[in-house]
Design a protein around this motif. Structure first.
Motif, PDB file in Angstrom:
ATOM      1  N   CYS A 118      29.741  18.009  55.313  1.00  0.00           N
ATOM      2  CA  CYS A 118      29.754  19.333  54.705  1.00  0.00           C
ATOM      3  C   CYS A 118      31.137  19.967  54.836  1.00  0.00           C
ATOM      4  O   CYS A 118      31.809  19.781  55.847  1.00  0.00           O
ATOM      5  CB  CYS A 118      28.728  20.232  55.365  1.00  0.00           C
ATOM      6  N   ARG A 123      31.172  26.946  39.431  1.00  0.00           N
ATOM      7  CA  ARG A 123      29.754  26.610  39.594  1.00  0.00           C
ATOM      8  C   ARG A 123      29.583  25.331  40.407  1.00  0.00           C
ATOM      9  O   ARG A 123      30.398  24.426  40.330  1.00  0.00           O
ATOM     10  CB  ARG A 123      29.087  26.414  38.234  1.00  0.00           C
ATOM     11  N   ARG A 124      28.485  25.287  41.146  1.00  0.00           N
ATOM     12  CA  ARG A 124      28.125  24.073  41.880  1.00  0.00           C
ATOM     13  C   ARG A 124      27.544  23.076  40.886  1.00  0.00           C
ATOM     14  O   ARG A 124      26.671  23.436  40.083  1.00  0.00           O
ATOM     15  CB  ARG A 124      27.078  24.380  42.935  1.00  0.00           C
ATOM     16  N   ASP A 181      25.574  20.589  41.440  1.00  0.00           N
ATOM     17  CA  ASP A 181      24.212  20.167  41.777  1.00  0.00           C
ATOM     18  C   ASP A 181      23.162  21.213  41.430  1.00  0.00           C
ATOM     19  O   ASP A 181      22.034  20.871  41.089  1.00  0.00           O
ATOM     20  CB  ASP A 181      24.115  19.767  43.248  1.00  0.00           C
ATOM     21  N   THR A 182      23.510  22.499  41.491  1.00  0.00           N
ATOM     22  CA  THR A 182      22.520  23.551  41.249  1.00  0.00           C
ATOM     23  C   THR A 182      22.865  24.438  40.062  1.00  0.00           C
ATOM     24  O   THR A 182      22.002  25.149  39.562  1.00  0.00           O
ATOM     25  CB  THR A 182      22.370  24.462  42.482  1.00  0.00           C
ATOM     26  N   GLY A 183      24.129  24.448  39.648  1.00  0.00           N
ATOM     27  CA  GLY A 183      24.554  25.330  38.558  1.00  0.00           C
ATOM     28  C   GLY A 183      24.823  26.748  39.020  1.00  0.00           C
ATOM     29  O   GLY A 183      25.221  27.594  38.229  1.00  0.00           O
ATOM     30  N   GLU A 184      24.611  27.024  40.308  1.00  0.00           N
ATOM     31  CA  GLU A 184      24.846  28.369  40.842  1.00  0.00           C
ATOM     32  C   GLU A 184      26.341  28.626  41.002  1.00  0.00           C
ATOM     33  O   GLU A 184      27.125  27.705  41.218  1.00  0.00           O
ATOM     34  CB  GLU A 184      24.162  28.530  42.194  1.00  0.00           C
ATOM     35  N   ILE A 205      28.971  23.272  51.711  1.00  0.00           N
ATOM     36  CA  ILE A 205      28.334  22.393  50.746  1.00  0.00           C
ATOM     37  C   ILE A 205      28.554  20.935  51.161  1.00  0.00           C
ATOM     38  O   ILE A 205      29.679  20.557  51.494  1.00  0.00           O
ATOM     39  CB  ILE A 205      28.937  22.620  49.344  1.00  0.00           C
ATOM     40  N   HIS A 211      28.870  14.464  44.589  1.00  0.00           N
ATOM     41  CA  HIS A 211      29.747  15.315  43.771  1.00  0.00           C
ATOM     42  C   HIS A 211      31.144  15.432  44.359  1.00  0.00           C
ATOM     43  O   HIS A 211      31.909  16.319  44.001  1.00  0.00           O
ATOM     44  CB  HIS A 211      29.122  16.704  43.606  1.00  0.00           C
TER      45      HIS A 211
END
Length: 61
Positions: free
Chosen positions: A2, A14-15, A17-20, A29, A34
Motif C-alpha cells: 500500500c 480517479r482510482r 479500481d473504483t472510479g472514485e 491504496i 493497477h
C-alpha cells in the motif's frame, strides 16, 4: 503493498479500481494490478506516491 497516493493541487484523479475521485490529501491504496496506472500518473506529474505514515508506537514503562 500500500502507498499513500495524493493528487497534485488542483487536479482531479480517479482510482482505476473504483472510479472514485482521490481526496485532496490523498488515500492509502494498494498498488496491486493497477501499479502501471499509478506509475504513469506519477511520471506525468499528476500524483505523488509515498509510503503511508506509520502510527507512533506507545512505549510502556
Amino acid at each position: 503493498m500500500c502507498k499513500l497516493i495524493a493528487p497534485r493541487a488542483g487536479l482531479v484523479v480517479r482510482r482505476p479500481d473504483t472510479g472514485e475521485i482521490l481526496p485532496p490529501d490523498g488515500a492509502v491504496i494498494p498498488l496491486g494490478p493497477h501499479r502501471a496506472y499509478w506509475l504513469r500518473r506519477r511520471k506525468d506529474g499528476d500524483v505523488s506516491i509515498t509510503d503511508p505514515a506509520t502510527p507512533e508506537s506507545e512505549e510502556v514503562d
